[in-house]
Design an enzyme around this catalytic site. Sequence first.
Site: not given
Ligand code: TYD
Length: 137
Positions: A52
């Site tokens: 993303h």
């Molecule tokens: P995501 O940012 O997609 O993870 P990564 O980039 O590490 O693969 O986040 C995964 C899940 O966690 C998504 O449902 C959102 C949640 N999340 C939070 O609730 N708070 C946060 O600070 C972060 C980074 C993610």
Amino acid sequence: MGIQNCHFIDLPRIQDPRGNLTFIESERHIPFEIKRVYYLYDVPGGAERGGHAHKNLSQLIVAMSGSFDVVLDDGHHRHRFHLNRSYYGLYICPMIWRQLDNFSSGSVCMVLASNYYEEDDYYRDYREYQKALGLIR
Ligand code: TYD
């Protein structure tokens, strides 16, 4: 802003026979105020994270333990960074697509972020990201 604005930041290191110490001060060692800290751990072998871009968020990624790769993409150029030292932080400016992979077993990825978690700040679809950059219609 492109991946030329993303770079490693050499963090302060206090070397000591009793063990080394690194510290990060908000807006002093990194170019943003820290509003959130999160970390990835227990990542299974072969897993990929990220996938993303953020509209406004700045981040610093540190390999607190073990190693992993961060692939940055600004719609024009792509670069793979290998993170394996807890005294180097990878600064990522807004509007950069990122993917994390190649996690070693037991690795811990710490992320300092310039804002609270906001799902509206994400581009999770690469085509939407390309559209926002004006690269496709
Ligand atoms: P995501 O940012 O997609 O993870 P990564 O980039 O590490 O693969 O986040 C995964 C899940 O966690 C998504 O449902 C959102 C949640 N999340 C939070 O609730 N708070 C946060 O600070 C972060 C980074 C993610």
